[in-house]
Scaffold this active site. Structure first.
Site, PDB file in Angstrom:
ATOM      1  N   SER A 145       0.859  -1.186   0.000  1.00  0.00           N
ATOM      2  CA  SER A 145       0.000   0.000   0.000  1.00  0.00           C
ATOM      3  C   SER A 145       0.891   1.230   0.000  1.00  0.00           C
ATOM      4  O   SER A 145       1.982   1.217   0.602  1.00  0.00           O
ATOM      5  CB  SER A 145      -0.879   0.026   1.256  1.00  0.00           C
ATOM      6  OG  SER A 145      -1.532   1.280   1.364  1.00  0.00           O
ATOM      7  N   TYR A 159      -1.496  -0.382  10.314  1.00  0.00           N
ATOM      8  CA  TYR A 159      -1.700  -0.902   8.951  1.00  0.00           C
ATOM      9  C   TYR A 159      -0.558  -0.459   8.033  1.00  0.00           C
ATOM     10  O   TYR A 159      -0.002  -1.259   7.279  1.00  0.00           O
ATOM     11  CB  TYR A 159      -3.040  -0.385   8.419  1.00  0.00           C
ATOM     12  CG  TYR A 159      -3.298  -0.664   6.953  1.00  0.00           C
ATOM     13  CD1 TYR A 159      -3.818  -1.884   6.537  1.00  0.00           C
ATOM     14  CD2 TYR A 159      -3.034   0.312   5.982  1.00  0.00           C
ATOM     15  CE1 TYR A 159      -4.059  -2.130   5.192  1.00  0.00           C
ATOM     16  CE2 TYR A 159      -3.280   0.074   4.642  1.00  0.00           C
ATOM     17  CZ  TYR A 159      -3.793  -1.150   4.252  1.00  0.00           C
ATOM     18  OH  TYR A 159      -4.027  -1.395   2.928  1.00  0.00           O
TER      19      TYR A 159
HETATM   20  P1  NAP Z   1     -11.622  -5.735   0.666  1.00  0.00           P
HETATM   21  O1  NAP Z   1     -12.505  -5.220  -0.407  1.00  0.00           O
HETATM   22  O2  NAP Z   1     -11.895  -5.366   2.097  1.00  0.00           O
HETATM   23  O3  NAP Z   1     -11.554  -7.341   0.544  1.00  0.00           O
HETATM   24  C1  NAP Z   1     -10.786  -8.033   1.464  1.00  0.00           C
HETATM   25  C2  NAP Z   1     -10.683  -9.479   1.055  1.00  0.00           C
HETATM   26  O4  NAP Z   1      -9.774 -10.121   1.964  1.00  0.00           O
HETATM   27  C3  NAP Z   1     -11.991 -10.216   1.130  1.00  0.00           C
HETATM   28  O5  NAP Z   1     -11.997 -11.180   0.113  1.00  0.00           O
HETATM   29  C4  NAP Z   1     -11.917 -10.882   2.511  1.00  0.00           C
HETATM   30  O6  NAP Z   1     -12.653 -12.085   2.599  1.00  0.00           O
HETATM   31  C5  NAP Z   1     -10.436 -11.194   2.580  1.00  0.00           C
HETATM   32  N1  NAP Z   1      -9.919 -11.353   3.923  1.00  0.00           N
HETATM   33  C6  NAP Z   1      -9.947 -10.478   4.948  1.00  0.00           C
HETATM   34  N2  NAP Z   1      -9.347 -11.006   6.027  1.00  0.00           N
HETATM   35  C7  NAP Z   1      -8.944 -12.244   5.678  1.00  0.00           C
HETATM   36  C8  NAP Z   1      -8.287 -13.286   6.356  1.00  0.00           C
HETATM   37  N3  NAP Z   1      -7.925 -13.159   7.641  1.00  0.00           N
HETATM   38  N4  NAP Z   1      -8.038 -14.440   5.694  1.00  0.00           N
HETATM   39  C9  NAP Z   1      -8.423 -14.576   4.402  1.00  0.00           C
HETATM   40  N5  NAP Z   1      -9.037 -13.626   3.691  1.00  0.00           N
HETATM   41  C10 NAP Z   1      -9.301 -12.470   4.339  1.00  0.00           C
HETATM   42  O7  NAP Z   1     -10.090  -5.333   0.422  1.00  0.00           O
HETATM   43  P2  NAP Z   1      -9.380  -4.625  -0.843  1.00  0.00           P
HETATM   44  O8  NAP Z   1      -9.610  -3.166  -0.740  1.00  0.00           O
HETATM   45  O9  NAP Z   1      -9.717  -5.345  -2.099  1.00  0.00           O
HETATM   46  O10 NAP Z   1      -7.838  -4.853  -0.450  1.00  0.00           O
HETATM   47  C11 NAP Z   1      -7.091  -5.951  -0.951  1.00  0.00           C
HETATM   48  C12 NAP Z   1      -5.632  -5.722  -0.596  1.00  0.00           C
HETATM   49  O11 NAP Z   1      -5.190  -4.487  -1.159  1.00  0.00           O
HETATM   50  C13 NAP Z   1      -5.351  -5.634   0.899  1.00  0.00           C
HETATM   51  O12 NAP Z   1      -4.120  -6.254   1.199  1.00  0.00           O
HETATM   52  C14 NAP Z   1      -5.243  -4.139   1.151  1.00  0.00           C
HETATM   53  O13 NAP Z   1      -4.458  -3.837   2.277  1.00  0.00           O
HETATM   54  C15 NAP Z   1      -4.611  -3.682  -0.146  1.00  0.00           C
HETATM   55  N6  NAP Z   1      -4.859  -2.263  -0.429  1.00  0.00           N
HETATM   56  C16 NAP Z   1      -6.114  -1.783  -0.593  1.00  0.00           C
HETATM   57  C17 NAP Z   1      -6.301  -0.431  -0.835  1.00  0.00           C
HETATM   58  C18 NAP Z   1      -7.659   0.188  -1.010  1.00  0.00           C
HETATM   59  O14 NAP Z   1      -7.746   1.433  -1.068  1.00  0.00           O
HETATM   60  N7  NAP Z   1      -8.723  -0.580  -1.126  1.00  0.00           N
HETATM   61  C19 NAP Z   1      -5.188   0.433  -0.901  1.00  0.00           C
HETATM   62  C20 NAP Z   1      -3.913  -0.098  -0.722  1.00  0.00           C
HETATM   63  C21 NAP Z   1      -3.759  -1.456  -0.488  1.00  0.00           C
HETATM   64  P3  NAP Z   1     -14.240 -12.108   2.949  1.00  0.00           P
HETATM   65  O15 NAP Z   1     -14.951 -11.711   1.670  1.00  0.00           O
HETATM   66  O16 NAP Z   1     -14.503 -13.522   3.333  1.00  0.00           O
HETATM   67  O17 NAP Z   1     -14.466 -11.115   4.042  1.00  0.00           O
END
Ligand code: NAP
Length: 250
Positions: A145, A159
């Site tokens: 991130s 985080y």
């Molecule tokens: P999201 O929409 O909140 O989706 C999270 C996903 O991770 C869901 O599939 C969830 O499963 C799964 N998950 C959560 N905890 C878990 C665990 N303990 N074991 C297995 N699966 C788990 O997240 P996102 O925004 O797509 O983010 C994906 C990645 O990108 C993350 O690493 C995040 O830190 C990174 N990121 C995101 C952003 C942003 O702005 N969105 C920015 C920078 C980095 P369930 O569906 O079963 O809950």
């Protein structure tokens, strides 16, 4: 080992992970959609991929739990007998807070899921992919991130620090396994429009901050997933230890 390449996407049920699963299926991978609790989302994604002519399975496993990770990789072994790509995408965030309001339990959960979970999944992937272990090589992409560089002050320094660890881990593991047929890279997204922001306690966070972003908008899950697929692909065959910003200039 037989058939098409196999990819495991942790946290593949929603957001960036789900977009990665869709593009991977389009690219011909057989897809393992890992999820923590949202069985309906994972099941619907598997159904979509299969209806489009692809192959996918969903596996429930908390990447914050080593025994569930081991069981997940054993299920992949049994289902497909090979693993070519791992995307360490599962990640968690918590409500916005200064450090003086963050409990040890929260810090440990963030680190366990975001950092230890990614390292354990990578370890299991290396055991299967490394030529040293009799594997045929592969590629790993970790989700970092831009928070790793910005620091998350007053919001989520825990985080941000977890993603700083992901950057270091990406560089180190890449060098460790570079001669064993495995490339390890990271994608570093900026603000991406997914459900993750609701866990900060402010579901409308993106609407509030988007005018302050260089492109005046958040990125999409698809825009990040395309970068992940590039780093996994043979087009990136000499790229390892790279951290690719997909942050719209942030
Ligand atoms: P999201 O929409 O909140 O989706 C999270 C996903 O991770 C869901 O599939 C969830 O499963 C799964 N998950 C959560 N905890 C878990 C665990 N303990 N074991 C297995 N699966 C788990 O997240 P996102 O925004 O797509 O983010 C994906 C990645 O990108 C993350 O690493 C995040 O830190 C990174 N990121 C995101 C952003 C942003 O702005 N969105 C920015 C920078 C980095 P369930 O569906 O079963 O809950």
């Amino acid at each position: 080992m037989s058939g098409a390449r196999v990819i495991l996407v942790t946290g593949g049920s929603r957001g960036i992970g789900a977009a990665t699963c869709r593009f991977a299926a389009d690219a011909g991978y057989r897809v393992v959609v890992n999820y923590a609790s949202n069985e309906a989302a994972a099941g619907a994604l598997v159904q979509d991929i299969e209806q489009a002519g692809g192959k996918a399975i969903a596996i429930k496993a908390d990447v914050g739990n080593e025994s569930e990770i081991l069981s997940m990789f054993e299920q992949v072994d049994r289902a497909f007998g090979r693993l070519d790509a791992l995307v360490n995408n599962a990640g968690v965030l918590d409500v916005m807070s200064r450090l003086d309001g963050i409990s040890a339990a929260r810090m440990e959960r963030i680190m366990r899921v975001n950092v230890v979970g990614s390292m354990l999944c990578a370890r299991e992937a290396v055991k299967r992919m490394s030529t040293t272990h009799g594997g045929k090589g592969g590629a790993i992409v970790n989700l970092s991130s831009m928070a790793a560089h910005i620091g998350g002050a007053n919001q989520y320094v825990d985080y941000a620090a977890s993603k700083g660890a992901i950057d270091s881990f990406t560089i180190g593991l890449a060098r460790e396994v570079a001669a064993e047929g495995i490339r390890v890279n990271a994608v570093s997204p900026g603000i991406i429009d997914t459900e993750m922001h609701a866990s900060t306690g402010e579901p409308d966070r993106i609407a509030r901050i988007q005018d302050a972003l260089p492109m005046k908008r958040a990125g999409t899950a698809d825009e990040v997933a395309r970068a992940v697929l590039y780093l996994l692909s043979d087009a990136a065959s000499y790229t390892t230890g790279a951290i690719l910003n997909v942050s719209g200039g942030r």
